[in-house]
Each structure stands twice: as structure tokens, then as C-alpha cells.
Motif scaffolding. Sequence first.
Motif, PDB file in Angstrom:
ATOM      1  N   LYS A   1       0.876  -1.168   0.013  1.00  0.00           N
ATOM      2  CA  LYS A   1       0.026  -0.130   0.212  1.00  0.00           C
ATOM      3  C   LYS A   1       0.926   1.394  -0.012  1.00  0.00           C
ATOM      4  CE  LYS A   1      -3.528   2.513   2.679  1.00  0.00           C
ATOM      5  NZ  LYS A   1      -3.474   3.139   3.848  1.00  0.00           N
ATOM      6  N   HIS A   2       2.024   1.188   0.804  1.00  0.00           N
ATOM      7  CA  HIS A   2       2.715   2.472   0.810  1.00  0.00           C
ATOM      8  C   HIS A   2       3.383   2.624  -0.374  1.00  0.00           C
ATOM      9  CE1 HIS A   2       5.396   5.233   2.637  1.00  0.00           C
ATOM     10  NE2 HIS A   2       6.591   4.534   2.148  1.00  0.00           N
TER      11      HIS A   2
ATOM     12  N   ILE B   1       2.472   1.751  -3.509  1.00  0.00           N
ATOM     13  CA  ILE B   1       1.369   2.109  -4.499  1.00  0.00           C
ATOM     14  C   ILE B   1       1.232   3.661  -4.206  1.00  0.00           C
ATOM     15  CG2 ILE B   1      -0.825   1.886  -5.620  1.00  0.00           C
ATOM     16  CD1 ILE B   1       1.110  -0.142  -6.525  1.00  0.00           C
ATOM     17  N   GLU B   2       1.132   4.250  -2.921  1.00  0.00           N
ATOM     18  CA  GLU B   2       0.754   5.536  -2.752  1.00  0.00           C
ATOM     19  C   GLU B   2       1.958   6.279  -3.096  1.00  0.00           C
ATOM     20  OE1 GLU B   2      -2.289   4.902   1.082  1.00  0.00           O
ATOM     21  OE2 GLU B   2      -0.119   5.029   1.514  1.00  0.00           O
ATOM     22  N   GLN B   3       3.066   5.954  -2.848  1.00  0.00           N
ATOM     23  CA  GLN B   3       4.237   6.527  -3.224  1.00  0.00           C
ATOM     24  C   GLN B   3       4.214   6.911  -4.803  1.00  0.00           C
ATOM     25  OE1 GLN B   3       7.721   4.464  -1.652  1.00  0.00           O
ATOM     26  NE2 GLN B   3       8.033   6.042  -0.267  1.00  0.00           N
TER      27      GLN B   3
ATOM     28  N   ILE C   1       1.237   6.807  -6.826  1.00  0.00           N
ATOM     29  CA  ILE C   1       0.234   7.902  -7.012  1.00  0.00           C
ATOM     30  C   ILE C   1       0.608   9.047  -6.675  1.00  0.00           C
ATOM     31  CG2 ILE C   1      -1.843   8.539  -5.996  1.00  0.00           C
ATOM     32  CD1 ILE C   1      -2.744   5.440  -5.794  1.00  0.00           C
ATOM     33  N   ALA C   2       1.692   9.438  -5.764  1.00  0.00           N
ATOM     34  CA  ALA C   2       2.051  10.642  -5.483  1.00  0.00           C
ATOM     35  C   ALA C   2       2.755  11.362  -6.649  1.00  0.00           C
ATOM     36  CB  ALA C   2       2.741  10.775  -4.206  1.00  0.00           C
TER      37      ALA C   2
ATOM     38  N   LYS D   1       1.694  11.647  -9.453  1.00  0.00           N
ATOM     39  CA  LYS D   1       0.751  12.500 -10.267  1.00  0.00           C
ATOM     40  C   LYS D   1       0.763  12.243 -11.694  1.00  0.00           C
ATOM     41  CE  LYS D   1      -0.497  15.543  -6.738  1.00  0.00           C
ATOM     42  NZ  LYS D   1      -1.162  14.687  -5.727  1.00  0.00           N
TER      43      LYS D   1
ATOM     44  N   TYR E   1      -6.128  -3.144  -5.178  1.00  0.00           N
ATOM     45  CA  TYR E   1      -5.754  -1.958  -5.983  1.00  0.00           C
ATOM     46  C   TYR E   1      -7.172  -1.103  -6.049  1.00  0.00           C
ATOM     47  CZ  TYR E   1      -1.427  -3.906  -7.717  1.00  0.00           C
ATOM     48  OH  TYR E   1      -0.227  -4.410  -7.651  1.00  0.00           O
TER      49      TYR E   1
ATOM     50  N   ARG F   1      -9.207  -0.379  -3.759  1.00  0.00           N
ATOM     51  CA  ARG F   1      -9.031   0.459  -2.338  1.00  0.00           C
ATOM     52  C   ARG F   1      -8.095   1.893  -2.459  1.00  0.00           C
ATOM     53  NH1 ARG F   1      -8.113  -4.409   1.300  1.00  0.00           N
ATOM     54  NH2 ARG F   1      -9.872  -5.321   1.285  1.00  0.00           N
ATOM     55  N   LEU F   2      -7.192   1.543  -3.251  1.00  0.00           N
ATOM     56  CA  LEU F   2      -6.170   2.612  -3.683  1.00  0.00           C
ATOM     57  C   LEU F   2      -6.646   3.457  -4.817  1.00  0.00           C
ATOM     58  CD1 LEU F   2      -3.069   0.368  -3.157  1.00  0.00           C
ATOM     59  CD2 LEU F   2      -3.742   2.387  -1.573  1.00  0.00           C
TER      60      LEU F   2
ATOM     61  N   TYR G   1      -5.445   4.101 -13.051  1.00  0.00           N
ATOM     62  CA  TYR G   1      -5.468   5.147 -12.009  1.00  0.00           C
ATOM     63  C   TYR G   1      -5.151   6.314 -12.612  1.00  0.00           C
ATOM     64  CZ  TYR G   1      -4.832   7.828  -7.804  1.00  0.00           C
ATOM     65  OH  TYR G   1      -5.049   8.860  -6.827  1.00  0.00           O
TER      66      TYR G   1
END
Length: 141
Positions: free
Chosen positions: A77-78, A80-82, A84-85, A87, A109, A111-112, A140
Motif C-alpha cells: 500500500k505504501h 503504491i501510494e508513493q 500515485i503521488a 501524479k 488496487y 481500495r487505492l 488510476y
Amino acid sequence: MENFADCYELLANAFPKTELRTNAEQQKLLTNKYYRLIEYRAEDKLQAVMCLWDFKNFIYLEHLAVAPEVRGQGIGKHIIEQLIAEKKFIVLEVDPPLNEIARRRVVFYQRLGFEINEFFYLQPPLRPENSSIELKLMTYG
């Protein structure tokens, strides 16, 4: 890359041969300016590997593997969040959600913020002896 052997071993244990290049072919990609293999370590132990293609307008996430002993601890999760950041539009492949493990990956995925695309898609073979594989694309952004 100094730790390539560890990274490839984690990938080889996480993905079927049909969804992974040979060791030599995977290593050869490291010279491609658009390709990134990112390793995540804690206390000098490999916890995860992410392989992606980073283009001007989008990222194609090819592989994400988390070491079995640290799965379920939020590392994926961490990571994938990076991503996503950054942009950018993100594309990745998943197995069709026909069994419990595949469904759990899709839900992870979703949930993210990723959406599954319902059109027919075949992944080209990554090894000469393989055939194309039916997968689903998730996006995404």
C-alpha cells in the motif's frame, strides 16, 4: 544493479514464469532509460521490488512483489501510494478475478483508487516459448 539477484529471486517466487522475463532479459532492461527496478529494504533485508516503465504521461507498473514474511504489513500500500503521488496516469495488469487470490489483488488496487477495465486484453508473451495470457488492465488517474 548490485542486488539484482535478490530482486529477481523475489520476482521469480511471486510471479509465474509466464508473467516474468528470464533473468538475463530482465537484467538487460536495466539499461533502458524508461525502465525502473526499485527495491525496498529495511535493516538490509529485501522487503519488496517494483518494476515499472516511466513514460512522460503515464507509468506502466509491470511487477510489484512483496516478500512473503512482510505481506499484510502495509508495504505494498505504501509503495503504491508513493507511485500515485507522482501524479501520473498509472496502468497495471492483474489476473482476471476468477479465484480468491486474484479477487484480493483486484480489491487491493481498488481500495487505492484503481479501476478495473472490463475489455478483453492479452498480455504479449514475455518469453519466446510462452503464449499470450488473458489479463485485466487496471488504471488510476
